[in-house]
Structure formats: C-alpha cells, structure tokens
Write an enzyme that holds these catalytic residues in place. Structure first.
Site, PDB file in Angstrom:
ATOM      1  N   SER A  71       0.901  -1.326   0.028  1.00 23.42           N
ATOM      2  CA  SER A  71       0.245   0.022  -0.085  1.00 23.42           C
ATOM      3  C   SER A  71       0.800   1.077  -0.007  1.00 23.42           C
ATOM      4  O   SER A  71       0.353   2.424  -0.456  1.00 23.42           O
ATOM      5  CB  SER A  71      -1.148  -0.088   1.147  1.00 23.42           C
ATOM      6  OG  SER A  71      -0.257   0.229   2.552  1.00 23.42           O
ATOM      7  N   LYS A 108       1.111   4.292   7.134  1.00 17.47           N
ATOM      8  CA  LYS A 108       0.461   5.253   6.271  1.00 17.47           C
ATOM      9  C   LYS A 108       0.726   6.611   6.589  1.00 17.47           C
ATOM     10  O   LYS A 108       1.618   6.856   7.455  1.00 17.47           O
ATOM     11  CB  LYS A 108      -1.125   4.996   6.553  1.00 17.47           C
ATOM     12  CG  LYS A 108      -1.763   3.631   6.114  1.00 17.47           C
ATOM     13  CD  LYS A 108      -1.874   3.291   4.772  1.00 17.47           C
ATOM     14  CE  LYS A 108      -2.498   2.141   4.696  1.00 17.47           C
ATOM     15  NZ  LYS A 108      -1.895   0.607   4.998  1.00 17.47           N
TER      16      LYS A 108
END
Length: 279
Positions: A71, A108
């Site tokens: 990701s 993230k």
C-alpha cells in the site's frame, strides 16, 4: 585498539571520505508491520539490535522494523524494506507513521482533511484510505524517518552457473557457416578497409581465426563479401595491431589504442556487434 581505529579513520578522512563508526545500538523488532490493511505484527522473539553511527541518530527513542504489503509502493516502500521509526516526535500532516488501530498495526500517511477528519492514507491507488473515528482505538507509535533497502545479493553458486553457461558457449569456436553469415551481416557497418580490424578482433577472440593471421582473414572476407567497396588489406590490419588492440575486445582501452576519439568508438561498436552476431 582505539588508537589504531582513530588512525584508520583519520586516513580515510584525509582521502576525502566520511567514515562513521557503528557504535550505537538501536532496537530492531523482528516482526513485520503491514503496508496494507492494519494487521497484527507477526510472532516475535525478543527484539534484537542494529548498530548505527551515533551522529546519524536522533536524541529520542528509535527502533527498526520490517514492512510487508504494497500500500505504500508509490512512496518507495517495498516488502522486505526496513524502516527506522522515531517514537518521541509529534506527527504532522503528511508524515508517514506507524499507527496502531484497534490493536493492529499499519504504515500510512497521516492526514487531516478540510472537515477536520483524520485519515491514514496509502500511497497506492489500489488501496483505500482509512478514516479514523471515535469508535476506534488509535495510537501513533512513531514517525518513519528512514527506509533501509536490502542490497540485492545473488549466491556465488548461481553466479558460477551463469559464468559456466556463458563460458561453454565462448569455448566453442563458431561454425564456418556462422562466421560467414556474421561477416555478411557486419559488412554494411564497415566504412573503410582498416575497420575490418574490429571484425578480425572479434573472430580472434572467438578463435575463429588464428592470432596475427591477417592474410587468412583478408582472404576470408574477400571470399564472403567480394563486392564490398572497402575490402581489408593485410598490411593495414597489421599496423593496427598495437596497444590495447592486441588484447581481447573486452580489454580495449581508448587511452592505449592506436586510434582515438570517434574512430575508436566506431571500431569498438563494430567489434561488439560482431561478437553479438557470433554468440
């Protein structure tokens, strides 16, 4: 021993290098943290340590941990990378963080939108951002301050297998028909008679012609491409057999060649192409 080390460091600094001693232990967690949906880190043994130069380390608490998942791909994170995380800094919008969400961990980008909502944003369009709500138990473990890439490494055994396969081809001289076909293909690249020396050198390297047999090589070319406007002359080829041109094409050196500049590049280009045709 310390004095000897200091002497070595001083010599390296005098040479214009920037030597640093890895003398500061930093915790390294053998578990992996996800670059994807938050997941529990893998089973862990006791944390190990990495030694780092003191001058590269911050003043606060830090640790290393490996990452998995895709990701954060567009930010340069790939599975197997090791990240360095600082736990004593206050994250800001745009910082890459290690976050704990409902007991699971993820890497993230932390971001607050215009409505004041807080998000964990991936750097891969295949993954959706995660909106952090009051119902979630969320904590920011730390900010990522460095990504350490593994240096690719190929085993010595595999290197030897590759070398042996290549060497087995090179140890077998090309068939006469293959030599003649290669000469026909290379002929349009030869713009003057002296450039045939590059073709001769490639054939010599493959043991398709004898060392210093310029007459035999010239006869071969005349027979294979009799209509070529610039056929080789043995005496001209002999004059080029000097310096690095007497060596294998792989060892040709512009500074020790009998020709220079663009002429050297032309000879080298023809020789390399001829070797490709003989492969």
């Amino acid at each position: 021993m310390n004095q000897e080390l200091n002497n070595v460091l001083a010599l390296l600094e005098q040479a214009g290098l920037n030597p640093q001693v890895c003398d500061t232990p930093v915790a390294y967690d053998h578990r992996c943290v996800a670059c994807g949906r938050p997941t529990a880190p893998g089973d862990a043994d006791d944390a190990d340590y990495c030694l780092m130069p003191r001058r590269l380390m911050g003043s606060g608490l830090e640790f290393f941990i490996d990452i998995q998942g895709e990701s954060m791909r567009d930010a340069g994170f790939t599975p197997g990378d090791r990240i360095r995380v600082r736990t004593d800094v206050t994250p800001r919008d745009g910082d890459i963080v290690v976050a704990r969400v409902d007991g699971d961990f993820t890497v993230k980008v932390l971001f607050t939108d215009e409505q004041g909502r807080c998000w964990l944003v991936p750097q891969n369009e295949a993954f959706a951002p995660l909106l952090l709500t009051e119902r979630m138990e969320v904590s920011i473990v730390g900010c990522v301050v460095e990504v350490v890439k593994d240096t690719p490494h190929l085993s010595s055994g595999e290197c030897m297998r590759i070398i042996r396969r290549a060497q087995s081809r090179l140890d077998t001289p090309p068939a006469p028909q293959a030599v003649e076909q290669a000469i026909r293909q290379i002929a349009p690249m030869v713009e003057n008679g002296r450039q045939w020396y590059a073709v001769y050198s490639a054939l010599r390297d493959r043991e398709a012609v004898a060392q210093d047999d310029y007459h035999g090589f010239a006869d071969l070319v005349r027979r294979v491409v009799p209509g070529h406007p610039r056929l080789p002359v043995a005496s001209e080829l002999l004059r080029l057999s000097a310096g690095s041109f007497r060596k294998s094409v792989a060892l040709w050196d512009r500074t020790a060649a009998p020709v220079g500049g663009k002429r050297f590049e032309a000879y080298l280009r023809i020789a390399r192409r001829m070797l490709e045709l003989l492969a």
